[in-house]
Design a protein around this motif. Sequence first.
Motif, PDB file in Angstrom:
ATOM      1  N   PRO A 159       4.677  11.423  -8.963  1.00  0.00           N
ATOM      2  CA  PRO A 159       3.801  10.856  -9.207  1.00  0.00           C
ATOM      3  C   PRO A 159       3.138  10.302 -10.448  1.00  0.00           C
ATOM      4  O   PRO A 159       3.637  11.224 -11.487  1.00  0.00           O
ATOM      5  N   GLU A 160       2.420   9.397 -10.573  1.00  0.00           N
ATOM      6  CA  GLU A 160       1.756   8.969 -12.035  1.00  0.00           C
ATOM      7  C   GLU A 160       0.278   9.344 -11.948  1.00  0.00           C
ATOM      8  O   GLU A 160      -0.258   9.660 -13.026  1.00  0.00           O
ATOM      9  N   ILE A 161      -0.235   9.640 -10.599  1.00  0.00           N
ATOM     10  CA  ILE A 161      -1.570  10.086 -10.576  1.00  0.00           C
ATOM     11  C   ILE A 161      -1.427  11.206  -9.656  1.00  0.00           C
ATOM     12  O   ILE A 161      -0.751  11.207  -8.400  1.00  0.00           O
ATOM     13  N   LEU A 162      -2.207  12.345  -9.977  1.00  0.00           N
ATOM     14  CA  LEU A 162      -2.422  13.467  -9.042  1.00  0.00           C
ATOM     15  C   LEU A 162      -3.805  13.455  -8.399  1.00  0.00           C
ATOM     16  O   LEU A 162      -4.756  13.812  -9.341  1.00  0.00           O
ATOM     17  N   LEU A 180       0.864  -1.261  -0.076  1.00  0.00           N
ATOM     18  CA  LEU A 180      -0.129   0.133  -0.005  1.00  0.00           C
ATOM     19  C   LEU A 180       0.736   1.254   0.095  1.00  0.00           C
ATOM     20  O   LEU A 180       0.549   2.259  -0.805  1.00  0.00           O
ATOM     21  N   ARG A 181       1.872   1.261   0.697  1.00  0.00           N
ATOM     22  CA  ARG A 181       2.731   2.460   0.869  1.00  0.00           C
ATOM     23  C   ARG A 181       3.383   2.599  -0.717  1.00  0.00           C
ATOM     24  O   ARG A 181       3.868   3.749  -1.092  1.00  0.00           O
ATOM     25  N   GLU A 182       3.780   1.581  -1.318  1.00  0.00           N
ATOM     26  CA  GLU A 182       4.320   1.582  -2.696  1.00  0.00           C
ATOM     27  C   GLU A 182       3.412   2.184  -3.445  1.00  0.00           C
ATOM     28  O   GLU A 182       3.530   3.028  -4.455  1.00  0.00           O
ATOM     29  N   LEU A 183       2.106   1.889  -3.493  1.00  0.00           N
ATOM     30  CA  LEU A 183       1.373   2.395  -4.422  1.00  0.00           C
ATOM     31  C   LEU A 183       0.882   3.900  -4.228  1.00  0.00           C
ATOM     32  O   LEU A 183       0.896   4.905  -4.834  1.00  0.00           O
ATOM     33  N   ARG A 184       0.839   4.362  -2.644  1.00  0.00           N
ATOM     34  CA  ARG A 184       0.591   5.724  -2.299  1.00  0.00           C
ATOM     35  C   ARG A 184       1.726   6.433  -2.944  1.00  0.00           C
ATOM     36  O   ARG A 184       1.872   7.654  -2.847  1.00  0.00           O
ATOM     37  N   SER A 185       3.152   5.920  -2.939  1.00  0.00           N
ATOM     38  CA  SER A 185       4.078   6.881  -3.393  1.00  0.00           C
ATOM     39  C   SER A 185       4.084   7.285  -4.805  1.00  0.00           C
ATOM     40  O   SER A 185       4.830   8.079  -5.334  1.00  0.00           O
ATOM     41  N   ARG A 186       3.240   6.567  -5.381  1.00  0.00           N
ATOM     42  CA  ARG A 186       2.860   6.884  -6.936  1.00  0.00           C
ATOM     43  C   ARG A 186       1.628   7.634  -7.139  1.00  0.00           C
ATOM     44  O   ARG A 186       1.302   8.132  -8.386  1.00  0.00           O
ATOM     45  N   VAL A 187       1.119   8.165  -5.936  1.00  0.00           N
ATOM     46  CA  VAL A 187      -0.198   8.975  -6.141  1.00  0.00           C
ATOM     47  C   VAL A 187       0.055  10.188  -5.377  1.00  0.00           C
ATOM     48  O   VAL A 187      -0.017  10.179  -4.122  1.00  0.00           O
ATOM     49  N   GLY A 188       0.022  11.374  -5.996  1.00  0.00           N
ATOM     50  CA  GLY A 188       0.048  12.511  -5.282  1.00  0.00           C
ATOM     51  C   GLY A 188      -1.222  13.115  -4.756  1.00  0.00           C
ATOM     52  O   GLY A 188      -2.172  12.583  -5.355  1.00  0.00           O
ATOM     53  N   PHE A 189      -1.325  14.047  -3.642  1.00  0.00           N
ATOM     54  CA  PHE A 189      -2.640  14.211  -3.228  1.00  0.00           C
ATOM     55  C   PHE A 189      -2.441  15.579  -2.758  1.00  0.00           C
ATOM     56  O   PHE A 189      -1.668  15.913  -2.066  1.00  0.00           O
ATOM     57  N   VAL A 190      -3.285  16.526  -3.365  1.00  0.00           N
ATOM     58  CA  VAL A 190      -3.430  18.013  -2.890  1.00  0.00           C
ATOM     59  C   VAL A 190      -4.853  18.298  -2.319  1.00  0.00           C
ATOM     60  O   VAL A 190      -5.770  17.769  -3.006  1.00  0.00           O
ATOM     61  N   PHE A 191      -4.620  18.540  -1.261  1.00  0.00           N
ATOM     62  CA  PHE A 191      -5.980  18.912  -0.287  1.00  0.00           C
ATOM     63  C   PHE A 191      -6.596  20.300  -0.192  1.00  0.00           C
ATOM     64  O   PHE A 191      -5.706  21.346  -0.611  1.00  0.00           O
ATOM     65  N   GLN A 192      -7.919  20.549   0.129  1.00  0.00           N
ATOM     66  CA  GLN A 192      -8.465  21.889   0.143  1.00  0.00           C
ATOM     67  C   GLN A 192      -7.569  22.780   1.108  1.00  0.00           C
ATOM     68  O   GLN A 192      -7.218  23.933   1.003  1.00  0.00           O
ATOM     69  N   GLN A 193      -7.409  22.245   2.491  1.00  0.00           N
ATOM     70  CA  GLN A 193      -6.532  23.012   3.297  1.00  0.00           C
ATOM     71  C   GLN A 193      -5.040  22.296   3.026  1.00  0.00           C
ATOM     72  O   GLN A 193      -4.791  21.096   2.870  1.00  0.00           O
ATOM     73  N   PHE A 194      -4.247  23.212   3.098  1.00  0.00           N
ATOM     74  CA  PHE A 194      -2.822  23.187   2.519  1.00  0.00           C
ATOM     75  C   PHE A 194      -1.936  21.984   3.231  1.00  0.00           C
ATOM     76  O   PHE A 194      -1.149  21.321   2.719  1.00  0.00           O
ATOM     77  N   HIS A 195      -2.152  21.963   4.496  1.00  0.00           N
ATOM     78  CA  HIS A 195      -1.485  20.760   5.338  1.00  0.00           C
ATOM     79  C   HIS A 195      -0.071  21.418   5.442  1.00  0.00           C
ATOM     80  O   HIS A 195       0.885  20.323   5.366  1.00  0.00           O
ATOM     81  N   LEU A 196       0.394  22.343   5.332  1.00  0.00           N
ATOM     82  CA  LEU A 196       1.828  22.814   5.476  1.00  0.00           C
ATOM     83  C   LEU A 196       1.929  22.851   6.996  1.00  0.00           C
ATOM     84  O   LEU A 196       1.168  23.237   7.606  1.00  0.00           O
ATOM     85  N   ILE A 197       3.185  22.766   7.127  1.00  0.00           N
ATOM     86  CA  ILE A 197       3.763  22.929   8.650  1.00  0.00           C
ATOM     87  C   ILE A 197       4.148  24.269   8.706  1.00  0.00           C
ATOM     88  O   ILE A 197       5.061  24.513   8.172  1.00  0.00           O
ATOM     89  N   ALA A 198       3.371  25.167   9.457  1.00  0.00           N
ATOM     90  CA  ALA A 198       3.483  26.704   9.473  1.00  0.00           C
ATOM     91  C   ALA A 198       4.945  27.026   9.759  1.00  0.00           C
ATOM     92  O   ALA A 198       5.465  27.964   9.354  1.00  0.00           O
ATOM     93  N   SER A 199       5.376  26.282  10.853  1.00  0.00           N
ATOM     94  CA  SER A 199       6.784  26.764  11.323  1.00  0.00           C
ATOM     95  C   SER A 199       7.913  26.543  10.490  1.00  0.00           C
ATOM     96  O   SER A 199       9.138  26.844  10.866  1.00  0.00           O
TER      97      SER A 199
END
Length: 253
Positions: A165-168, A75-94
């Motif tokens: 990624p191959e999929i976004l 599952l981790r290998e598959l997820r490494s090939r699939v990028g994900f961009v979310f509505q909330q940016f989920h950046l680490i502010a600091s």
Amino acid sequence: MPVISFDAVTKEFGDVRALSDVSLDVPAGQVAVLLGLSGSGKSTLLRHVDGLHRPTSGTVRVLDRDVGGLRGAELRELRSRVGFVFQQFHLIASLTVLENVCTGALAELRGPRLGLPSYPKRVRHAALDQLDRVGLADRALQRADTLSGGQQQRVAVARALVQRPEILLADEPVASLDPDSAAQVMDLISEVARQDGLTVLCSLHQVDLALSWGHRVVGLRSGAVVLDTPVDGLSRDAAMSIYGQVAAAGEAR
């Protein structure tokens, strides 16, 4: 062969049916846009692609793998090939912009990372390259929380691209942005998809963006596919009917 395939997928959360008998194939290189009201199943569908959700019944195949049967390293290998961009940016502010982008490579690294120097040079160079693509290389050493919303979402896109990624997947990526910033982010994703041959599955509320940006529109209502058509020849009124018909049905009830 499609790179994303849903075959009669139903997803239930207790008594709530979030997806209902969804069948959908997305070929390589296509940009497909999911439209529908909040609660129509768009986010649930996206989260099946990388195994964040598993179907109650039916099959999801991604990059020729049965996602429902994957566990652990597979599952981790598959997820490494699939990028994900979310509505909330989920950046680490600091953290700096550059270190936030470097975190996109964590799946290929071993052990914890503490500070930018702890990332291999190749990862830092790759992160800088992606920041250059999204027009933010000059902000690399700024704290992430000093950027505007549109800039932060472009950083999130760069972070996803560091995975190669191959999929976004993109879940309402511009819902919190002003119209100009939204258009810039969607233009960026479209350009990257074309340059890299990415397959993109994106949920949106903005019909005009969907018509100007996607190759195909898939409309969802109450977890079911009610529209699936190429953007070419699709009128704005026909796309808006996904929302109007839902509202009319709600008033009738």
